[in-house]
Enzyme design. Structure first.
Site, PDB file in Angstrom:
ATOM      1  N   GLY A 171       0.878  -1.388   0.238  1.00 10.73           N
ATOM      2  CA  GLY A 171       0.042   0.409  -0.236  1.00 10.73           C
ATOM      3  C   GLY A 171       0.346   1.214  -0.119  1.00 10.73           C
ATOM      4  O   GLY A 171       1.947   1.610   0.893  1.00 10.73           O
ATOM      5  N   GLY A 206       0.181   6.408   4.596  1.00 13.94           N
ATOM      6  CA  GLY A 206       1.619   5.740   5.407  1.00 13.94           C
ATOM      7  C   GLY A 206       2.759   4.712   4.877  1.00 13.94           C
ATOM      8  O   GLY A 206       4.013   5.197   5.164  1.00 13.94           O
ATOM      9  N   GLU A 255     -17.283  18.809   2.526  1.00 18.49           N
ATOM     10  CA  GLU A 255     -17.147  19.691   1.321  1.00 18.49           C
ATOM     11  C   GLU A 255     -17.727  19.069   0.050  1.00 18.49           C
ATOM     12  O   GLU A 255     -17.725  19.875  -0.694  1.00 18.49           O
ATOM     13  CB  GLU A 255     -15.940  19.314   1.044  1.00 18.49           C
ATOM     14  N   ASP A 310      -5.303   3.634   8.527  1.00 16.63           N
ATOM     15  CA  ASP A 310      -5.919   3.465   8.714  1.00 16.63           C
ATOM     16  C   ASP A 310      -7.114   1.971   9.419  1.00 16.63           C
ATOM     17  O   ASP A 310      -7.528   1.542   9.929  1.00 16.63           O
ATOM     18  CB  ASP A 310      -7.294   3.523   7.396  1.00 16.63           C
ATOM     19  N   ALA A 339      -5.139  11.265   7.362  1.00 18.16           N
ATOM     20  CA  ALA A 339      -3.782  11.243   7.405  1.00 18.16           C
ATOM     21  C   ALA A 339      -2.613  11.189   7.709  1.00 18.16           C
ATOM     22  O   ALA A 339      -1.555  10.532   7.847  1.00 18.16           O
ATOM     23  CB  ALA A 339      -3.205  12.448   5.964  1.00 18.16           C
TER      24      ALA A 339
END
Length: 453
Positions: A28, A32, A187, A317, A334
């Site tokens: 991933g 991170g 948003e 996460d 984040a």
């Protein structure tokens, strides 16, 4: 042919065979994973980054791609470009299928990859809480593809609305329902309201945009859970000022692609339901089930080691580090991922040198959300003090923080130029339909045949 492909894959993997150095495999390339890869740059380790995409995505600005504010290329950057100067790193574009922790091998879509240390940084995926109908009919914003699909769907709806004569069918195309009152939902609602006011009336002069409703549904009694009361109340005030209908203390019971049914019995009609109500971790098959907790997150200790393992880690996460301050794990944003990636890089280096690892402690820097041009809310934690601000100053801070955080000078420049142009011209340049979209009106719908010239 299949054997040739398998041979080619194994030959490719042979290029990253161990060279007498400990191998760290990172699954991933989100915030991170990317931070960890960078932290291991000058170490005596062999680093392999595996991701099913060949680019890093700056997710906080995904909603701007979805609402035609930015090009998709402005928020993504290729891994090979970001890490081109890191000699001890190899990147492989592959999907991880399974991990054999006993043999220390990853099974991927391109073959097997051995590891000495495995770091799972797979992030999160959309959580529909088991509602398959919702998953089938709604649109999420968890990937660039999702964002582009939503933009295409929104624009397609208006193109179709020009051909529909039935009032209810027209409203179903013009109305939007957003589920979830967190930063993403707020948003998106704000961005759609700006499109309704400044952009769409010029593009679609035959449509009366007083008919366009934007509805935001939140299951709790306030928006922006986790932020201050002042931020929540101000966000609600801004949205209502922009003409967004905010429904608090409501839950969506069902959505069939046309009718939204709430737990109160209320019904809303829309062809576009945007799901921003929750996320869950994206675990890898092969990790012991007892290490996975609520929300599909791995239970990790203060060194980010997954429960039951010493050489398998999780960050970001996907990791739930349970502490007294964070009984459900750190927030899925984040900053925890970035901080965990950086510290884990240091700890793996310490471990290699025979030194004790340092426990992780999250330094919360606060949160912010923008509701639209000159309107934002910010709760900041600086120097041990909390600072709360709303309005134009908060919006300027939001712009600055997001520009600085973008990966790559080209992306920062592109976004800065785009935002500057949009600010003074009230224009959005990415209003094209390209690629996948949700079909707004099914062919069997009788109203689809009612066309006005």
């Amino acid at each position: 042919m299949k054997q040739q492909l398998m041979r080619s894959s194994m030959e490719e993997l042979a290029k990253i065979e161990q060279v007498g150095k400990p191998r760290v495999v990172i699954v991933g390339g989100g915030f991170g994973g990317l931070e960890l890869a960078k932290a291991l740059r000058d170490t005596n380790m062999q680093v392999v980054l595996v991701d099913k995409q060949n680019y890093h995505t700056f997710q906080p600005l995904m909603y701007q791609v979805a609402t035609a504010g930015l090009e998709a290329s402005a928020i993504i950057s290729p891994f090979r470009k970001i890490l081109k100067d890191q000699d001890n790193l190899s990147f492989r574009m592959a999907e991880v299928l399974h991990v054999d922790t006993a043999a220390q091998v990853l099974k991927t879509s391109i073959g097997l990859i051995h590891y000495d240390h495995l770091v799972i940084a797979t992030g999160a995926t959309t959580n529909y809480f088991g509602d398959e109908e919702m998953a089938r009919h709604s649109v999420a914003i968890k990937s660039v593809e999702d964002a582009v699909e939503l933009r295409n769907t929104v624009l397609s709806n208006f193109e179709k609305a020009l051909q529909v004569g039935d009032r209810e069918q027209l409203n179903s195309l013009l109305d939007f329902v957003i589920v979830g009152g967190g930063p993403t939902g707020v948003e998106v609602a704000g961005a759609l309201s700006e499109l309704r006011k400044h952009i769409f009336p010029k593009d679609y002069r035959d449509i009366d945009f007083r008919e366009m409703d934007i509805c935001l549904i939140q299951s709790g009694d306030s928006l922006l859970k986790g932020m201050s009361k002042e931020a929540s109340e101000k966000a609600l005030e801004y949205l209502q000022e922009f003409g967004v209908k905010v429904l608090l203390d409501r839950r969506v019971k069902s959505y069939d692609g046309y009718t939204v049914t709430l737990n109160t019995g209320e019904k809303l009609i829309t062809r576009t339901l945007i799901w921003a109500a929750g996320v869950a971790g994206a675990p890898i098959e092969g990790i012991r089930p007892e290490s996975i907790r609520k929300g599909n997150r791995y239970t990790v200790n203060v060194y980010n080691q997954i429960a039951g393992y010493t050489n398998v880690y999780a960050i970001g996460d996907i990791a739930a580090m349970i502490t007294e301050e964070y009984p459900e794990g750190h927030p899925m944003v984040a900053q925890p991922a970035i901080q965990q990636g950086k510290l884990l890089g240091e700890n793996l280096t310490r471990q290699l040198a025979g030194e004790p690892m340092r426990p992780f402690r999250y330094h919360d820097q606060g949160a912010m959300a923008t509701i639209g041009r000159n309107h934002a809310v910010a709760d900041l934690k600086l120097g041990g003090k909390e600072w709360k601000t709303q309005g134009f100053f908060a919006w300027l801070m939001w712009v600055f923080v997001h520009l600085i955080a973008l990966v790559g000078f080209r992306n920062r420049l592109a976004v800065f130029m785009n935002w500057t142009t949009s600010y003074f011209s009230q224009e959005r340049g990415s209003r094209y339909i390209l690629g996948k979209r949700r079909e707004p009106v099914p062919a069997e719908d009788p109203a689809a045949s009612k066309v006005v010239a």
